[in-house]
Enzyme design. Structure first.
Site, PDB file in Angstrom:
ATOM      1  N   PRO A  43       0.792  -1.227   0.000  1.00  0.00           N
ATOM      2  CA  PRO A  43       0.000   0.000   0.000  1.00  0.00           C
ATOM      3  C   PRO A  43       0.829   1.284   0.000  1.00  0.00           C
ATOM      4  CG  PRO A  43      -0.174  -1.107   2.115  1.00  0.00           C
ATOM      5  CD  PRO A  43       0.543  -2.039   1.192  1.00  0.00           C
ATOM      6  N   ASN A  44       0.304   2.231  -0.739  1.00  0.00           N
ATOM      7  CA  ASN A  44       0.823   3.596  -0.858  1.00  0.00           C
ATOM      8  C   ASN A  44       2.099   3.723  -1.682  1.00  0.00           C
ATOM      9  OD1 ASN A  44      -1.256   4.923   0.694  1.00  0.00           O
ATOM     10  ND2 ASN A  44      -0.378   3.883   2.457  1.00  0.00           N
TER      11      ASN A  44
ATOM     12  N   ARG B  33       4.602  11.031  -2.348  1.00  0.00           N
ATOM     13  CA  ARG B  33       4.392  10.679  -0.941  1.00  0.00           C
ATOM     14  C   ARG B  33       5.673  10.897  -0.143  1.00  0.00           C
ATOM     15  NH1 ARG B  33       4.332   4.806   1.763  1.00  0.00           N
ATOM     16  NH2 ARG B  33       3.747   5.478   3.852  1.00  0.00           N
TER      17      ARG B  33
ATOM     18  N   TYR C 238      10.888   8.961   1.153  1.00  0.00           N
ATOM     19  CA  TYR C 238      10.890   7.978   0.070  1.00  0.00           C
ATOM     20  C   TYR C 238      11.555   8.455  -1.214  1.00  0.00           C
ATOM     21  CZ  TYR C 238       7.630   5.703   3.197  1.00  0.00           C
ATOM     22  OH  TYR C 238       7.061   5.118   4.299  1.00  0.00           O
TER      23      TYR C 238
ATOM     24  N   ASN D  13       8.097  -5.523  -0.922  1.00  0.00           N
ATOM     25  CA  ASN D  13       7.984  -4.399  -0.011  1.00  0.00           C
ATOM     26  C   ASN D  13       6.546  -4.412   0.491  1.00  0.00           C
ATOM     27  OD1 ASN D  13       7.718  -1.984   1.349  1.00  0.00           O
ATOM     28  ND2 ASN D  13       9.035  -0.852  -0.061  1.00  0.00           N
TER      29      ASN D  13
ATOM     30  N   ALA E  71       3.013  -0.907   4.820  1.00  0.00           N
ATOM     31  CA  ALA E  71       2.372  -0.932   6.140  1.00  0.00           C
ATOM     32  C   ALA E  71       1.962  -2.339   6.563  1.00  0.00           C
ATOM     33  CB  ALA E  71       1.160  -0.006   6.147  1.00  0.00           C
TER      34      ALA E  71
ATOM     35  N   GLU F 182      12.485  -9.425   1.738  1.00  0.00           N
ATOM     36  CA  GLU F 182      11.704  -8.277   2.196  1.00  0.00           C
ATOM     37  C   GLU F 182      12.563  -7.028   1.997  1.00  0.00           C
ATOM     38  OE1 GLU F 182       9.875  -6.538   6.414  1.00  0.00           O
ATOM     39  OE2 GLU F 182      11.135  -8.333   6.433  1.00  0.00           O
TER      40      GLU F 182
ATOM     41  N   HIS G 132      12.681  -2.533   2.118  1.00  0.00           N
ATOM     42  CA  HIS G 132      12.096  -1.253   2.519  1.00  0.00           C
ATOM     43  C   HIS G 132      12.988  -0.140   2.009  1.00  0.00           C
ATOM     44  CE1 HIS G 132       9.130  -3.187   5.027  1.00  0.00           C
ATOM     45  NE2 HIS G 132      10.096  -3.995   5.436  1.00  0.00           N
TER      46      HIS G 132
ATOM     47  N   ARG H 163      12.660   4.859  12.325  1.00  0.00           N
ATOM     48  CA  ARG H 163      11.436   5.668  12.235  1.00  0.00           C
ATOM     49  C   ARG H 163      10.563   5.448  13.473  1.00  0.00           C
ATOM     50  NH1 ARG H 163       8.822   5.056   6.618  1.00  0.00           N
ATOM     51  NH2 ARG H 163       7.734   6.905   7.355  1.00  0.00           N
TER      52      ARG H 163
END
Length: 144
Positions: free
Chosen positions: A10-11, A18, A23, A74, A77, A98, A100, A107
């Site tokens: 998502p996103n 964003r 990012y 990725n 969320a 995985e 990111h 964060r």
């Protein structure tokens, strides 16, 4: 060429607009082009997908498991709470890395836990779009 799915949660379709301070300014299409080019250099046929839908992402993980296709994922969320995604990944039949873009551990505290990391082959985080390049190199070097 060995197929690889690069799956984004998502996103991530909003890359470029964003939170560019987190990012970066590159778009999802820029990321897809980078992944496809890296794949070509490594002898991989890379398909990049993005969804905001948890069920669709799980379906793609099932597709990869059924086809013994390696995955760069990725989960965005979903990383922090999707036990359904974690259970789908546990059924994998090929390497799954995985990734990111940012470093979740640098964060907010809620981002510090990955429910999918324990069932992934490995995790690469914090190197911007280069995280995907590193993951594709790992996939290319891992046995099928």
């Amino acid at each position: 060429m060995r197929p690889v799915l690069v799956l984004n949660g998502p996103n991530l379709g909003r890359l470029g607009s964003r939170e560019p301070d987190v990012y970066g300014a590159q778009t999802l299409e820029d990321l897809a082009a980078l992944c496809r080019e890296t794949g070509r250099e490594l002898g991989l046929s890379v398909e990049v997908r993005q969804t905001d839908d948890e069920a669709q992402l799980i379906g793609w993980i099932h597709e990869a498991a059924d086809g013994k296709i390696p995955v760069v994922l990725n989960p965005a969320a979903f990383t922090h709470y999707s036990y359904a995604l974690r259970d789908a990944i546990a059924q994998r039949t090929a390497p799954l890395v995985e990734v990111h873009i940012s470093n979740p551990n640098a964060r907010e505290e809620f981002r510090h836990t990955s429910v999918v990391a324990a069932v992934a082959t490995g995790t690469i985080a914090g190197f911007g779009m280069r995280s995907y390049v590193l993951a594709l190199h790992a996939i290319a070097e891992l046995p099928s």
